[in-house]
Design an enzyme around this catalytic site. Structure first.
Site, short mmCIF file in Angstrom:
data_model
loop_
_atom_site.label_atom_id
_atom_site.label_comp_id
_atom_site.label_asym_id
_atom_site.label_seq_id
_atom_site.Cartn_x
_atom_site.Cartn_y
_atom_site.Cartn_z
N LYS A 15 -82.31 80.26 -78.20
CA LYS A 15 -83.42 79.81 -79.06
C LYS A 15 -84.50 79.11 -78.23
CE LYS A 15 -80.65 77.29 -81.69
NZ LYS A 15 -79.36 77.53 -81.02
N ARG A 90 -80.55 73.06 -90.15
CA ARG A 90 -79.22 73.33 -89.61
C ARG A 90 -78.18 73.45 -90.72
NH1 ARG A 90 -79.65 72.71 -83.80
NH2 ARG A 90 -77.58 72.49 -82.95
N ARG A 127 -74.72 76.56 -67.83
CA ARG A 127 -75.88 75.67 -67.91
C ARG A 127 -75.48 74.23 -67.59
NH1 ARG A 127 -79.04 74.85 -73.47
NH2 ARG A 127 -77.00 74.03 -74.03
N ARG A 129 -75.27 71.32 -69.60
CA ARG A 129 -75.89 70.13 -70.19
C ARG A 129 -74.78 69.16 -70.59
NH1 ARG A 129 -79.59 71.92 -75.10
NH2 ARG A 129 -77.78 71.35 -76.35
N ARG A 140 -69.24 72.79 -81.46
CA ARG A 140 -70.60 73.16 -81.92
C ARG A 140 -70.56 74.52 -82.62
NH1 ARG A 140 -73.25 72.51 -76.30
NH2 ARG A 140 -75.12 73.51 -77.16
P1 AP5 Z 1 -80.99 78.21 -74.64
O1 AP5 Z 1 -82.29 78.92 -74.71
O2 AP5 Z 1 -80.97 76.76 -74.29
O3 AP5 Z 1 -80.17 78.45 -75.99
P2 AP5 Z 1 -80.22 77.63 -77.34
O4 AP5 Z 1 -79.91 78.61 -78.43
O5 AP5 Z 1 -81.50 76.86 -77.44
O6 AP5 Z 1 -78.95 76.70 -77.06
P3 AP5 Z 1 -78.71 75.15 -77.25
O7 AP5 Z 1 -77.40 74.89 -76.61
O8 AP5 Z 1 -79.87 74.35 -76.77
O9 AP5 Z 1 -78.63 75.12 -78.82
P4 AP5 Z 1 -77.93 74.10 -79.71
O10 AP5 Z 1 -78.32 74.65 -81.05
O11 AP5 Z 1 -76.49 73.88 -79.51
O12 AP5 Z 1 -78.60 72.74 -79.23
P5 AP5 Z 1 -79.68 71.77 -79.85
O13 AP5 Z 1 -80.44 71.22 -78.73
O14 AP5 Z 1 -80.42 72.38 -81.00
O15 AP5 Z 1 -80.05 79.04 -73.65
C1 AP5 Z 1 -78.75 78.60 -73.32
C2 AP5 Z 1 -78.42 79.06 -71.89
O16 AP5 Z 1 -78.39 80.49 -71.87
C3 AP5 Z 1 -79.48 78.64 -70.86
O17 AP5 Z 1 -78.84 78.34 -69.66
C4 AP5 Z 1 -80.37 79.90 -70.73
O18 AP5 Z 1 -80.97 79.97 -69.47
C5 AP5 Z 1 -79.35 81.01 -70.94
N1 AP5 Z 1 -79.94 82.20 -71.56
C6 AP5 Z 1 -80.90 82.24 -72.52
N2 AP5 Z 1 -81.17 83.52 -72.85
C7 AP5 Z 1 -80.35 84.31 -72.09
C8 AP5 Z 1 -80.14 85.72 -71.99
N3 AP5 Z 1 -80.84 86.59 -72.75
N4 AP5 Z 1 -79.20 86.15 -71.13
C9 AP5 Z 1 -78.48 85.27 -70.38
N5 AP5 Z 1 -78.63 83.94 -70.41
C10 AP5 Z 1 -79.57 83.45 -71.27
O19 AP5 Z 1 -78.74 70.64 -80.51
C11 AP5 Z 1 -77.95 69.78 -79.71
C12 AP5 Z 1 -77.29 68.73 -80.62
O20 AP5 Z 1 -78.31 67.92 -81.26
C13 AP5 Z 1 -76.46 69.29 -81.79
O21 AP5 Z 1 -75.13 69.57 -81.41
C14 AP5 Z 1 -76.55 68.14 -82.81
O22 AP5 Z 1 -75.67 67.08 -82.47
C15 AP5 Z 1 -77.98 67.62 -82.61
N6 AP5 Z 1 -78.94 68.28 -83.49
C16 AP5 Z 1 -79.98 69.10 -83.10
N7 AP5 Z 1 -80.67 69.50 -84.17
C17 AP5 Z 1 -80.07 68.96 -85.27
C18 AP5 Z 1 -80.32 69.04 -86.64
N8 AP5 Z 1 -81.34 69.77 -87.15
N9 AP5 Z 1 -79.51 68.36 -87.49
C19 AP5 Z 1 -78.48 67.61 -87.02
N10 AP5 Z 1 -78.18 67.51 -85.71
C20 AP5 Z 1 -78.97 68.18 -84.82
#
Ligand code: AP5
Length: 190
Positions: A15, A90, A127, A129, A140
């Protein structure tokens, strides 16, 4: 024409990666609740202190902490500015809150990025993180299935969902997203 877009998908679907390209291509405001929360944690703000334990465990941060931050940013936008929501809403409660804060026309296209869980685990372990340990990634994914997946049906009933395969090279996935957005009737395919 303004574009109001959601990228919906499991952790690691890409995303954030695709959001960077889309905001540049369409001049959108990028609103990532994950980024907002990580900045709050890094800045040691009250929001950060409250959110950190949930993020460390891979649980959703309570809606009252997240929804206000989103509404504040969206309500401050000029009418003609489009936006891309990444990681929000979410769950159903957040989706309802988006509608009640911003209006029925808050969203005109939802891109669902589908990816196999084992591919996700491998991507995120690479990655590295803070919340990318295997145990937290699997939690997750569990939270995604229970809380976020129902949004596919929710937006499908509103005719807004477009599902794409998120496996493949970044360029390839970007091409599928461009076609999906065009099929929502918002912009020409590029
Ligand atoms: P990336 O682009 O970072 O993927 P992403 O879908 O954004 O993954 P995230 O892990 O950031 O999503 P998430 O939903 O768990 O985290 P968020 O920050 O929202 O890509 C991931 C990896 O893959 C990278 O290394 C990239 O280079 C690689 N990649 C990308 N595309 C590729 C491809 N085509 N081929 C190969 N590799 C590729 O949330 C984190 C935490 O915050 C949650 O757990 C929760 O605690 C909290 N939170 C966030 N939003 C909310 C909400 N709305 N409500 C409540 N809690 C929330």
């Amino acid at each position: 024409m303004t574009l109001k877009l959601i990228l919906l998908g499991p952790p690691g679907a890409g995303k954030g990666t695709q959001a960077e390209r889309l905001i540049e291509a369409h001049g959108l405001l990028h609103l990532s609740t994950g980024d907002i929360l990580r900045a709050a944690v890094a800045g040691e703000t009250e929001l950060g202190w409250q959110a950190k334990p949930y993020m460390d465990a891979g649980e959703l941060v309570p809606a009252e902490l997240v929804c206000g931050a989103v509404a504040e940013r969206l309500n401050g936008l000029a009418d003609e500015q489009g936006y891309l929501l990444d990681g929000f809403p979410r769950n159903l409660a957040q989706a309802e809150s988006l509608t009640s804060d911003v209006g029925e026309d808050a969203i005109d296209c939802v891109i669902h990025m589908a990816l196999d869980p084992e591919e996700i685990v491998q991507r995120l372990l690479k990655r590295g993180r803070a919340d990318d340990t295997e145990e937290v990634i699997r939690n997750r994914l569990k939270v995604y299935e229970a809380e976020t997946r129902p949004l596919i049906e929710y937006y499908s009933q509103r005719g807004l969902i477009r599902s794409i395969d998120a496996l493949g090279a970044i360029e390839e996935v970007a091409g599928r997203i461009a076609l999906a957005i065009a099929s929502c009737g918002q912009v020409e395919a590029s």
